[in-house]
Design a protein around this motif. Structure first.
Motif, mmCIF file in Angstrom:
data_model
loop_
_atom_site.group_PDB
_atom_site.id
_atom_site.type_symbol
_atom_site.label_atom_id
_atom_site.label_comp_id
_atom_site.label_asym_id
_atom_site.label_seq_id
_atom_site.Cartn_x
_atom_site.Cartn_y
_atom_site.Cartn_z
ATOM 1 N N PRO A 195 0.809 -1.229 0.000
ATOM 2 C CA PRO A 195 0.000 0.000 0.000
ATOM 3 C C PRO A 195 0.840 1.276 0.000
ATOM 4 O O PRO A 195 0.401 2.303 -0.541
ATOM 5 C CB PRO A 195 -0.823 -0.127 1.286
ATOM 6 N N ASP A 196 2.041 1.230 0.575
ATOM 7 C CA ASP A 196 2.879 2.429 0.640
ATOM 8 C C ASP A 196 3.926 2.479 -0.472
ATOM 9 O O ASP A 196 4.835 3.316 -0.430
ATOM 10 C CB ASP A 196 3.569 2.535 1.994
ATOM 11 N N GLU A 197 3.817 1.585 -1.478
ATOM 12 C CA GLU A 197 4.764 1.590 -2.590
ATOM 13 C C GLU A 197 4.566 2.856 -3.432
ATOM 14 O O GLU A 197 3.491 3.069 -3.984
ATOM 15 C CB GLU A 197 4.564 0.346 -3.449
ATOM 16 N N ALA B 232 3.972 2.228 -8.243
ATOM 17 C CA ALA B 232 3.236 1.003 -8.552
ATOM 18 C C ALA B 232 3.359 0.618 -10.007
ATOM 19 O O ALA B 232 3.267 -0.558 -10.358
ATOM 20 C CB ALA B 232 1.764 1.172 -8.185
ATOM 21 N N HIS C 89 -2.823 0.447 -6.867
ATOM 22 C CA HIS C 89 -2.625 0.505 -5.423
ATOM 23 C C HIS C 89 -3.829 -0.109 -4.723
ATOM 24 O O HIS C 89 -4.968 0.244 -5.041
ATOM 25 C CB HIS C 89 -2.466 1.956 -4.958
#
Length: 219
Positions: free
Chosen positions: A25-27, A30, A187
């Protein structure tokens, strides 16, 4: 019959189900960079989770980008090795993990027929996709993995999927199909996905396909 059944069980035991990869989720990235097929986070996942390596010792990987299949294609293929200092000490060792990113424009059309034989076609295996798979098979060691990363494309308003033709070509060259991985350009947010699309993608496509193949040296 019992022997045949046993052989069949051994063959199917190597097959893995289709799965979906999502970024954390915090990438922050993406989607892949322009011109690439796989995002950076998926490359990291291949080198650690996919091949069962610890995060502090990723597996060495040779990445190539195929943008055409015209004669002498090998001379135009950009390569990018991903290695560790300890792996670099053995420079003569064959790469056991080969990743080929295939530009959608280079992929065979779904209507293309695979040649049943090569009689009357001198050097036919030296050109195009059949030649690529044969050369990749010679490059990899026993049980080496060939990964194909590609995307669908839109033609005349319809999405085309060339994976069946590519897998058939690879099997003819001596590879065993292992797994199909869907790498999402999105995401995860709560219970839904928010697309993060690269600029060079076809309309209606929000993922790429990663096919895993294993080199077979004996029956």
């Amino acid at each position: 019959m019992p022997n045949f059944a046993a052989r069949r069980r051994r063959r199917t035991a190597h097959l893995l189900p289709t799965t979906v990869w999502l970024p954390c989720p915090d990438e922050p990235n993406a989607a892949p960079i322009p011109g690439a097929v796989l995002p950076a986070w998926a490359l990291d996942k291949i080198r650690t989770d996919f091949v069962g390596r610890p995060a502090d010792r990723p597996a060495p990987l040779l990445k190539i980008a195929i943008r055409d299949t015209a004669p002498a294609m090998d001379a135009r293929i950009p390569t990018a090795p991903f290695t560790n200092p300890a792996d670099d000490e053995d420079g003569a060792k064959k790469p056991s993990l080969l990743l080929a990113e295939l530009h959608p424009d280079t992929l065979p059309a779904p209507t293309d027929d695979l040649p049943s034989d090569h009689s009357g076609m001198p050097g036919a295996l030296a050109d195009g996709w059949p030649g690529f798979f044969h050369r990749a098979h010679r490059l990899l060691p026993d049980y080496g993995l060939l990964l194909l990363a590609t995307r669908q494309r839109r033609e005349a308003g319809q999405l085309t999927d060339p994976l069946g033709t590519l897998i058939a070509c690879a099997r003819t060259a001596g590879f065993r199909y292992l797994q199909h991985i869907v790498v999402a350009y999105a995401h995860p947010v709560g219970d839904h996905l928010v697309p993060v699309l690269p600029t060079d993608i076809s309309r209606g496509v929000a993922h790429c396909d990663l096919i895993a193949l294993s080199a077979i040296r004996h029956a």
